[in-house]
Motif scaffolding. Structure first.
Motif, PDB file in Angstrom:
ATOM      1  N   GLY A 167      58.924  56.815  62.036  1.00  0.00           N
ATOM      2  CA  GLY A 167      58.123  56.926  63.246  1.00  0.00           C
ATOM      3  C   GLY A 167      56.774  57.572  63.042  1.00  0.00           C
ATOM      4  N   SER A 168      56.504  58.121  61.873  1.00  0.00           N
ATOM      5  CA  SER A 168      55.194  58.721  61.623  1.00  0.00           C
ATOM      6  C   SER A 168      54.148  57.629  61.472  1.00  0.00           C
ATOM      7  CB  SER A 168      55.234  59.611  60.376  1.00  0.00           C
ATOM      8  OG  SER A 168      55.538  58.851  59.218  1.00  0.00           O
ATOM      9  N   TYR A 169      52.904  57.995  61.791  1.00  0.00           N
ATOM     10  CA  TYR A 169      51.812  57.016  61.789  1.00  0.00           C
ATOM     11  C   TYR A 169      50.687  57.531  60.917  1.00  0.00           C
ATOM     12  CZ  TYR A 169      48.298  53.730  63.518  1.00  0.00           C
ATOM     13  OH  TYR A 169      47.334  52.756  63.612  1.00  0.00           O
ATOM     14  N   TRP A 170      50.223  56.685  60.001  1.00  0.00           N
ATOM     15  CA  TRP A 170      49.141  57.038  59.092  1.00  0.00           C
ATOM     16  C   TRP A 170      47.997  56.053  59.295  1.00  0.00           C
ATOM     17  CZ3 TRP A 170      49.612  60.735  54.893  1.00  0.00           C
ATOM     18  CH2 TRP A 170      50.842  61.400  54.882  1.00  0.00           C
ATOM     19  N   GLN A 171      46.794  56.530  59.033  1.00  0.00           N
ATOM     20  CA  GLN A 171      45.656  55.632  59.103  1.00  0.00           C
ATOM     21  C   GLN A 171      44.909  55.641  57.777  1.00  0.00           C
ATOM     22  OE1 GLN A 171      42.941  56.106  62.413  1.00  0.00           O
ATOM     23  NE2 GLN A 171      42.686  53.887  62.499  1.00  0.00           N
ATOM     24  N   PHE A 172      44.531  54.442  57.355  1.00  0.00           N
ATOM     25  CA  PHE A 172      43.765  54.251  56.127  1.00  0.00           C
ATOM     26  C   PHE A 172      42.350  53.845  56.517  1.00  0.00           C
ATOM     27  CE2 PHE A 172      41.994  51.602  52.780  1.00  0.00           C
ATOM     28  CZ  PHE A 172      42.248  52.352  51.638  1.00  0.00           C
ATOM     29  N   ARG A 173      41.352  54.518  55.924  1.00  0.00           N
ATOM     30  CA  ARG A 173      39.961  54.193  56.170  1.00  0.00           C
ATOM     31  C   ARG A 173      39.235  53.983  54.855  1.00  0.00           C
ATOM     32  NH1 ARG A 173      38.501  52.188  60.720  1.00  0.00           N
ATOM     33  NH2 ARG A 173      36.374  52.968  60.463  1.00  0.00           N
ATOM     34  N   ARG A 204      45.781  67.478  50.450  1.00  0.00           N
ATOM     35  CA  ARG A 204      45.928  68.766  51.131  1.00  0.00           C
ATOM     36  C   ARG A 204      47.336  69.312  50.935  1.00  0.00           C
ATOM     37  NH1 ARG A 204      42.119  70.047  55.495  1.00  0.00           N
ATOM     38  NH2 ARG A 204      40.634  68.337  55.775  1.00  0.00           N
ATOM     39  N   ASP A 205      47.444  70.639  50.974  1.00  0.00           N
ATOM     40  CA  ASP A 205      48.744  71.247  50.709  1.00  0.00           C
ATOM     41  C   ASP A 205      49.745  71.043  51.836  1.00  0.00           C
ATOM     42  OD1 ASP A 205      47.615  72.918  52.560  1.00  0.00           O
ATOM     43  OD2 ASP A 205      47.987  74.783  51.469  1.00  0.00           O
ATOM     44  N   ASP A 206      49.278  70.586  53.034  1.00  0.00           N
ATOM     45  CA  ASP A 206      50.235  70.263  54.088  1.00  0.00           C
ATOM     46  C   ASP A 206      50.724  68.826  53.987  1.00  0.00           C
ATOM     47  OD1 ASP A 206      48.050  68.807  54.911  1.00  0.00           O
ATOM     48  OD2 ASP A 206      47.779  69.861  56.822  1.00  0.00           O
ATOM     49  N   GLY A 207      50.196  68.066  53.005  1.00  0.00           N
ATOM     50  CA  GLY A 207      50.674  66.721  52.728  1.00  0.00           C
ATOM     51  C   GLY A 207      50.244  65.671  53.719  1.00  0.00           C
ATOM     52  N   THR A 208      49.291  65.984  54.604  1.00  0.00           N
ATOM     53  CA  THR A 208      48.931  65.041  55.662  1.00  0.00           C
ATOM     54  C   THR A 208      47.667  64.254  55.363  1.00  0.00           C
ATOM     55  OG1 THR A 208      47.629  66.709  56.856  1.00  0.00           O
ATOM     56  CG2 THR A 208      49.988  66.528  57.404  1.00  0.00           C
ATOM     57  N   GLU A 209      46.980  64.559  54.255  1.00  0.00           N
ATOM     58  CA  GLU A 209      45.729  63.858  54.002  1.00  0.00           C
ATOM     59  C   GLU A 209      45.506  63.695  52.504  1.00  0.00           C
ATOM     60  OE1 GLU A 209      42.062  64.779  56.328  1.00  0.00           O
ATOM     61  OE2 GLU A 209      41.276  65.343  54.352  1.00  0.00           O
ATOM     62  N   LEU A 210      45.278  62.464  52.101  1.00  0.00           N
ATOM     63  CA  LEU A 210      44.914  62.149  50.720  1.00  0.00           C
ATOM     64  C   LEU A 210      43.545  61.481  50.736  1.00  0.00           C
ATOM     65  CD1 LEU A 210      45.623  61.864  47.661  1.00  0.00           C
ATOM     66  CD2 LEU A 210      46.518  59.594  48.225  1.00  0.00           C
ATOM     67  N   TRP A 251      37.749  56.364  50.032  1.00  0.00           N
ATOM     68  CA  TRP A 251      38.785  55.966  50.991  1.00  0.00           C
ATOM     69  C   TRP A 251      39.597  57.192  51.408  1.00  0.00           C
ATOM     70  CZ3 TRP A 251      43.396  57.127  48.615  1.00  0.00           C
ATOM     71  CH2 TRP A 251      43.429  57.089  47.225  1.00  0.00           C
ATOM     72  N   LEU A 252      40.307  57.064  52.498  1.00  0.00           N
ATOM     73  CA  LEU A 252      41.050  58.182  53.069  1.00  0.00           C
ATOM     74  C   LEU A 252      42.371  57.688  53.649  1.00  0.00           C
ATOM     75  CD1 LEU A 252      41.202  61.133  54.182  1.00  0.00           C
ATOM     76  CD2 LEU A 252      39.985  60.290  56.195  1.00  0.00           C
ATOM     77  N   LEU A 253      43.422  58.440  53.399  1.00  0.00           N
ATOM     78  CA  LEU A 253      44.749  58.153  53.943  1.00  0.00           C
ATOM     79  C   LEU A 253      45.204  59.411  54.678  1.00  0.00           C
ATOM     80  CD1 LEU A 253      47.060  56.050  54.033  1.00  0.00           C
ATOM     81  CD2 LEU A 253      47.928  57.070  51.920  1.00  0.00           C
ATOM     82  N   LYS A 254      45.395  59.292  55.993  1.00  0.00           N
ATOM     83  CA  LYS A 254      45.629  60.494  56.816  1.00  0.00           C
ATOM     84  C   LYS A 254      46.762  60.275  57.799  1.00  0.00           C
ATOM     85  CE  LYS A 254      43.193  63.685  59.946  1.00  0.00           C
ATOM     86  NZ  LYS A 254      43.469  64.900  59.141  1.00  0.00           N
ATOM     87  N   LYS A 255      47.614  61.294  57.908  1.00  0.00           N
ATOM     88  CA  LYS A 255      48.707  61.270  58.889  1.00  0.00           C
ATOM     89  C   LYS A 255      48.146  61.671  60.249  1.00  0.00           C
ATOM     90  CE  LYS A 255      53.428  62.976  59.591  1.00  0.00           C
ATOM     91  NZ  LYS A 255      53.266  63.643  60.908  1.00  0.00           N
ATOM     92  N   MET A 256      48.442  60.888  61.265  1.00  0.00           N
ATOM     93  CA  MET A 256      47.896  61.121  62.596  1.00  0.00           C
ATOM     94  C   MET A 256      48.933  61.830  63.467  1.00  0.00           C
ATOM     95  SD  MET A 256      45.039  59.802  61.913  1.00  0.00           S
ATOM     96  CE  MET A 256      44.244  59.922  63.514  1.00  0.00           C
TER      97      MET A 256
END
Length: 622
Positions: free
Chosen positions: A569-575, A515-521, A616-621
């Motif tokens: 301090g940012s938190y990402w989740q991988f699914r 995404r262009d906001d850089g929060t989700e791959l 798979w998904l990598l997302k900033k929470m």
């Protein structure tokens, strides 16, 4: 032969619950399928083949008149420069005609270690007194390069005023001259007389002459005589260089000697023609060196900047072709920088510190932006707000160009802000410092990169001495910009390689959407039958995501994902929609070529030889 997946889906209007694996799986099929739903896709397609698509840049030697062409031809035939410059005059004594102003950065810590009696290379210390300068007792490759190229002179000059480093420089120089009193009959007689080391050594002697020529007269005369002998030796043997970068080093030294030694005009004319030709064979049309190594890219830039300094010392301008090559080399290098300015870990390179990269770029005087799509060099770059994605979409380098070739096709790295989230291990070229030499082969393997492997096998064979064998020969690349109905964008990269076709009858295709906001791959790895009829049976697979340094990881309760906490301090989740996620130990080589213990996420299992797909998904929470 070009392969294009028609269209693509737009990003969902509603974000799924990332902790719900069933919700993710359904959304994934909509996002990653080759359909277009309410979105506009801007498409770029390329087909990359090993070697053939890497067209060489076309350069011509500097324009000279008939008289200079005759001088250059005569010098190439072996007529001494003194006879061509002054046929009836007295032969000039050997001396340097100018003092070169060094603009290249050195490492203060390495220079300080030299003053304390040690070579400091990638974190490993070696006492100066214990080095075998003759090269009979082989030392580690990084130490070998530093000692015999005299690149340490730049570090010594950076750590203290010149007069304080002279004694150390003369001590090492004296030991080296005693071990190597004269050039051998031909190259290959030990590391001291490899063309790359010899060219770099001559360049460093000329560029840092005050450090080695300020002492007693006997040593000064002996050093000047050796400089002259080395230049003549390179005139005869530069064509026997071990690879393209070594040949550029040899030709650069020949030109520098032509500029700074008496009666040097014939040598300069001869060297300029050879240098421009070798530069055309070193790099592709987009400015990336054919070894595909960012560290080699930096070495090429440093060589040309040092040569340009030699031109300026004699009040000449460097040929336009040399200036143009410097300008071409910078944008591809910047394409492999992360948010903190440091380099990605590709083709044997380590995560070179941003300060070192910035200092080198400043020395060139070139102001430019990173290339987004370095197709011939083979790296895709996506900048999305604070996130940067790097994606290897080309075959490994050909054996003729590879120094530390890696089987990294379809691997990626990702950073957010100044922190790396997904990395490759990197650093095989630093093996012999704190990275043990025995790990070099492993760091070049596919499993050392963030991509998919089959049956623990490399997608391209990794051979000894940096060479690459059979495997990936073709890569298809498709880049699209996805436009949402609400105005948001995303970049979709799709690439596939044929590295596993011969052994397993499967093609690996990877799709990445950022995404262009850089929060989700979002990613999907697909294994497709190479032929219409897939083979029977199953094969083991593993998809690896090597985590950056200081990334804290914790698995979710359902085993289908992991939480990733970055140092900011940012938190990402991988699914994962492809199976259980596990955590294993890994290794990452830092900006100084030193190993750091890290971790990796791994999805593994068995897949039918008829194919399969793994989302798979990598997302900033938050």
């Amino acid at each position: 032969m070009n392969q294009n997946v028609s269209g693509s889906t737009a990003l969902d209007r509603q974000e799924p619950d990332i902790t719900d694996i069933s919700a993710f799986a359904a959304d994934e099929s909509d996002l990653l399928s080759p359909r277009t739903v309410g979105g506009e896709a801007k498409v770029e397609v390329a087909h990359i083949e090993s070697g053939r698509a890497l067209a060489l840049a076309d350069f011509s030697p500097p324009s000279v008149g008939p008289g200079e062409r005759l001088i250059r031809f005569a010098y190439r035939l072996g007529i001494p420069g003194s006879m061509l410059s002054a046929p009836m005059g007295k032969k000039a004594r050997t001396r340097l005609l100018a003092t070169v102003n060094n603009t290249l950065p050195g490492h203060v810590a390495a220079g300080t270690a030299l003053r304390a009696g040690h070579f400091l290379i990638h974190g490993a210390k070696t006492p100066i007194a214990q080095v075998d300068y003759a090269g009979a007792a082989r030392v580690t490759p990084p130490l070998e390069r530093v000692v015999h190229s005299f690149s340490w002179l730049t570090d010594l000059e950076a750590c203290a005023p010149r007069e304080q480093g002279t004694a150390v420089a003369e001590r090492i120089l004296t030991a080296w001259l005693q071990a190597n009193p004269k050039p051998p009959g031909k190259p290959g007689k030990g590391p001291a007389w490899a063309i790359g080391n010899t060219g770099a050594r001559l360049m460093n002697w000329l560029a840092h002459a005050p450090l080695i020529l300020s002492g007693e007269k006997a040593l000064r005369n002996r050093t000047l005589a050796h400089i002259s002998d080395t230049a003549r030796w390179l005139d005869r043997h530069v064509h026997n260089a071990e690879d393209g970068l070594a040949e550029v080093a040899g030709w650069s030294a020949i030109v520098a000697a032509g500029l700074l030694l008496p009666d040097g005009r014939p040598r300069r004319l001869y060297g300029e023609a050879g240098l421009v030709k070798s530069l055309g064979e070193l790099m592709g049309d987009d400015g990336g060196v054919l070894s595909r190594s960012p560290v080699a890219q930096m070495e090429a830039i440093a060589l040309l900047v040092r040569l340009r300094n030699c031109y300026h010392a004699t009040r000449r301008d460097a040929p336009k072709a040399v200036e143009r090559v410097i300008e071409m080399l910078i944008p591809p290098l910047l394409a492999l920088t992360h948010g903190d300015g440091s380099l990605g870990s590709w083709q044997g390179g380590w995560a070179v510190d941003g300060d070192d990269v910035n200092a080198l770029v400043r020395a060139t005087g070139v102001r430019t932006r990173p290339l987004r799509d370095v197709r011939q060099w083979g790296y895709q770059r996506v900048l999305a707000h604070k996130s940067i994605l790097q994606f290897d979409t080309a075959p490994p380098p050909l054996p003729a160009h590879a120094r530390h070739g890696c089987a990294s096709t379809l691997a990626f790295e990702m950073s957010h802000g100044g922190h790396r989230l997904i990395v490759n291990c990197g650093g095989s070229a630093s093996g012999g410092g704190l990275v043990p030499v025995r790990l070099e082969q492993g760091l070049r393997a596919t499993a050392a990169h963030s991509t998919l492997t089959l049956d623990d096998a490399n997608s391209t064979a990794v051979l000894i001495n940096g060479a690459i064998g059979s495997g990936v020969s073709e890569v298809d690349v498709d880049r699209k910009t996805l436009v949402q109905e609400n105005g948001g964008n995303a970049t979709r990269l799709e690439a596939s390689h044929n590295g596993y076709e011969a052994r397993y009858g499967l093609t690996h295709r990877r799709i990445l959407i950022l995404r262009d906001d850089g929060t989700e791959l979002r990613g999907e790895d697909l294994l497709l039958p190479a032929n219409r009829k897939g083979k029977r049976g199953k094969v083991g697979f593993a998809i690896r995501f090597h985590l950056g340094p200081r990334v804290e990881v914790g698995l979710t309760a359902d085993g289908q994902g992991a939480g990733l906490a970055l140092p900011d301090g940012s938190y990402w989740q991988f699914r994962s929609a492809a199976g259980e996620v596990t955590v294993e130990d890994s290794l990452w080589v830092d900006g100084q070529g030193r190993p750091q213990a890290t971790q990796q996420l791994v999805i593994q299992g068995m897949v039918s030889r008829g194919g399969g797909n793994f989302g798979w998904l990598l997302k900033k929470m938050g």
